[in-house]
Design a protein around this motif. Structure first.
Motif, short mmCIF file in Angstrom:
data_model
loop_
_atom_site.label_atom_id
_atom_site.label_comp_id
_atom_site.label_asym_id
_atom_site.label_seq_id
_atom_site.Cartn_x
_atom_site.Cartn_y
_atom_site.Cartn_z
N VAL A 73 0.37 -8.15 2.94
CA VAL A 73 0.00 -8.98 1.79
C VAL A 73 0.93 -8.53 0.75
CG1 VAL A 73 -1.84 -9.61 0.39
CG2 VAL A 73 -2.35 -9.47 2.57
N THR A 74 0.91 -7.35 0.32
CA THR A 74 1.94 -6.98 -0.81
C THR A 74 3.35 -7.27 -0.61
OG1 THR A 74 0.13 -4.94 -1.03
CG2 THR A 74 2.55 -4.69 -1.92
N LEU A 75 3.90 -7.23 0.65
CA LEU A 75 5.26 -7.62 0.76
C LEU A 75 5.31 -9.08 0.49
CD1 LEU A 75 6.24 -5.61 3.97
CD2 LEU A 75 7.01 -5.26 1.42
N HIS A 76 4.37 -9.78 1.09
CA HIS A 76 4.61 -11.39 0.70
C HIS A 76 4.33 -11.68 -0.64
CE1 HIS A 76 5.34 -13.37 4.73
NE2 HIS A 76 4.79 -12.33 5.21
N LEU A 77 3.54 -11.02 -1.34
CA LEU A 77 3.37 -11.61 -2.84
C LEU A 77 4.63 -10.92 -3.60
CD1 LEU A 77 -0.22 -10.24 -3.42
CD2 LEU A 77 0.65 -12.59 -2.90
N GLN A 78 5.20 -9.66 -3.27
CA GLN A 78 6.30 -9.52 -3.73
C GLN A 78 7.57 -10.23 -3.78
OE1 GLN A 78 7.19 -5.62 -2.57
NE2 GLN A 78 5.66 -4.50 -3.71
N ARG A 137 -1.62 -0.49 19.55
CA ARG A 137 -1.16 -0.54 20.76
C ARG A 137 -1.11 1.00 21.64
NH1 ARG A 137 -0.58 -5.56 22.48
NH2 ARG A 137 0.26 -7.08 21.00
N LEU A 138 -1.72 0.88 22.77
CA LEU A 138 -1.33 1.84 24.04
C LEU A 138 0.12 1.76 24.35
CD1 LEU A 138 -4.60 1.29 25.98
CD2 LEU A 138 -4.17 3.23 24.24
N PRO A 139 0.98 2.99 24.54
CA PRO A 139 2.02 3.15 25.13
C PRO A 139 2.46 2.30 26.27
CG PRO A 139 1.26 5.44 24.84
CD PRO A 139 -0.27 4.34 24.62
N GLU A 140 1.29 2.03 27.09
CA GLU A 140 1.64 0.99 28.40
C GLU A 140 1.61 -0.41 27.83
OE1 GLU A 140 -2.24 2.53 28.47
OE2 GLU A 140 -0.42 3.53 28.32
N GLY A 141 1.28 -0.82 26.72
CA GLY A 141 1.38 -1.96 25.92
C GLY A 141 -0.20 -2.62 25.81
N GLY A 142 -1.20 -1.99 26.25
CA GLY A 142 -2.72 -2.48 26.06
C GLY A 142 -2.73 -2.13 24.40
N ILE A 143 -4.27 -2.50 24.24
CA ILE A 143 -4.91 -2.25 22.86
C ILE A 143 -5.77 -1.25 22.80
CG2 ILE A 143 -5.91 -3.34 20.92
CD1 ILE A 143 -4.95 -5.93 21.86
N ALA A 144 -5.42 -0.22 21.81
CA ALA A 144 -6.34 0.95 21.60
C ALA A 144 -7.42 0.72 20.59
CB ALA A 144 -5.66 2.24 21.03
N ALA A 145 -7.19 -0.11 19.66
CA ALA A 145 -7.83 -0.74 18.57
C ALA A 145 -7.34 -1.91 18.10
CB ALA A 145 -8.20 0.30 17.39
N GLU A 146 -8.34 -2.93 17.74
CA GLU A 146 -7.81 -4.20 16.82
C GLU A 146 -8.87 -4.51 15.91
OE1 GLU A 146 -7.78 -7.30 19.77
OE2 GLU A 146 -9.74 -6.50 20.53
N SER A 147 -8.28 -5.04 14.78
CA SER A 147 -9.36 -5.44 13.59
C SER A 147 -8.94 -6.77 13.16
CB SER A 147 -9.06 -4.52 12.68
OG SER A 147 -7.85 -4.43 11.84
N THR A 148 -9.67 -7.39 12.48
CA THR A 148 -9.64 -8.77 11.72
C THR A 148 -10.24 -8.27 10.34
OG1 THR A 148 -11.76 -9.70 12.33
CG2 THR A 148 -9.75 -10.24 13.50
N ALA A 149 -9.52 -8.67 9.38
CA ALA A 149 -9.81 -8.35 8.01
C ALA A 149 -9.55 -9.36 6.88
CB ALA A 149 -9.01 -7.03 7.74
N ARG A 150 -10.27 -9.47 5.93
CA ARG A 150 -10.13 -10.19 4.87
C ARG A 150 -9.64 -9.49 3.62
NH1 ARG A 150 -13.13 -12.18 0.64
NH2 ARG A 150 -15.10 -11.15 1.56
N TYR A 151 -8.46 -9.92 3.03
CA TYR A 151 -7.78 -9.07 1.96
C TYR A 151 -7.89 -10.12 0.95
CZ TYR A 151 -6.05 -5.55 4.96
OH TYR A 151 -5.86 -4.61 6.05
N VAL A 152 -8.30 -9.75 -0.38
CA VAL A 152 -8.06 -10.31 -1.63
C VAL A 152 -7.00 -10.00 -2.51
CG1 VAL A 152 -9.64 -10.72 -3.57
CG2 VAL A 152 -10.74 -10.93 -1.55
N ALA A 153 -6.50 -11.08 -2.97
CA ALA A 153 -5.35 -10.74 -4.04
C ALA A 153 -5.58 -11.23 -5.40
CB ALA A 153 -3.99 -11.12 -3.50
N LEU A 154 -5.55 -10.51 -6.33
CA LEU A 154 -5.94 -10.99 -7.73
C LEU A 154 -4.53 -10.62 -8.59
CD1 LEU A 154 -9.33 -8.95 -8.33
CD2 LEU A 154 -9.09 -11.45 -7.49
N VAL A 155 -4.12 -12.13 -9.14
CA VAL A 155 -2.95 -11.86 -9.84
C VAL A 155 -3.09 -11.03 -11.07
CG1 VAL A 155 -1.63 -13.38 -11.31
CG2 VAL A 155 -2.42 -14.36 -9.31
N LYS A 156 -2.37 -10.09 -11.36
CA LYS A 156 -2.39 -9.43 -12.81
C LYS A 156 -2.03 -10.22 -13.94
CE LYS A 156 -1.06 -5.06 -10.39
NZ LYS A 156 0.01 -4.06 -10.34
N ARG A 157 -2.87 -10.26 -15.00
CA ARG A 157 -2.51 -10.94 -16.22
C ARG A 157 -1.95 -10.37 -17.36
NH1 ARG A 157 -3.46 -16.23 -14.73
NH2 ARG A 157 -4.96 -16.28 -13.06
#
Length: 157
Positions: A73-78, A137-157
């Motif tokens: 998110v930070t990279l895209h906003l920049q 990811r696991l070294p062989e390509g499987g998944i060790a952990a996964e997440s879905t998340a919601r981030y909020v961006a607030l414009v600095k004024r």
């Protein structure tokens, strides 16, 4: 698109510096692996993130996924020329398998909403919600952990 690295992208170098300026993040010994314009990859050594069972500590897994999402998110906003504060609002995590190797997290924007609509919302309302998916990811390509998340961006004024 060839992934950018901290060596060839000043924005990634700044992001890496920003990560290292936060003591809890620095303790992870994380390294920015690359950014392909859509997904950000972060690496952390197992030795700095190991638990009592000899595998990756769950808190380190979720931290790395959270930081990868925050970083996308930070990279895209920049890149859009926006100055905004980014916060993780909520997250769902699923631990699938123990990881006995270094941690490599990847975060990408989920399908909806698009970056364009999020940026339009930021311009119009000063706030946008973004959904991201992350995985370690696991070294062989499987998944060790996964997440879905919601981030909020607030414009600095």
């Amino acid at each position: 698109m060839q992934p950018k690295t901290v060596d060839d992208d000043p924005a990634l170098a700044r992001l890496a510096e920003q990560f290292q300026s936060m003591p809890p993040v620095a303790a992870l010994q994380l390294r920015v692996e690359g950014f392909d314009g859509g997904c950000l990859r972060l690496h952390a050594p197992l030795a700095a993130n190991i638990n009592d069972k000899g595998c990756a500590f769950g808190g380190s897994l979720v931290s790395l996924m959270t930081l990868a999402g925050w970083g996308v998110v930070t990279l895209h906003l920049q890149r859009a020329g926006l100055s905004a504060d980014v916060f993780v609002a909520d997250m769902q995590v699923r631990y699938r398998a123990p990881l006995f190797d270094d941690l490599l997290a990847e975060a990408c924007l989920a399908d909806d909403p698009s970056w364009d609509s999020a940026l339009a919302c930021l311009h119009e309302h000063g706030r946008a919600d973004l959904s991201l998916s992350s995985r370690v990811r696991l070294p062989e390509g499987g998944i060790a952990a996964e997440s879905t998340a919601r981030y909020v961006a607030l414009v600095k004024r």
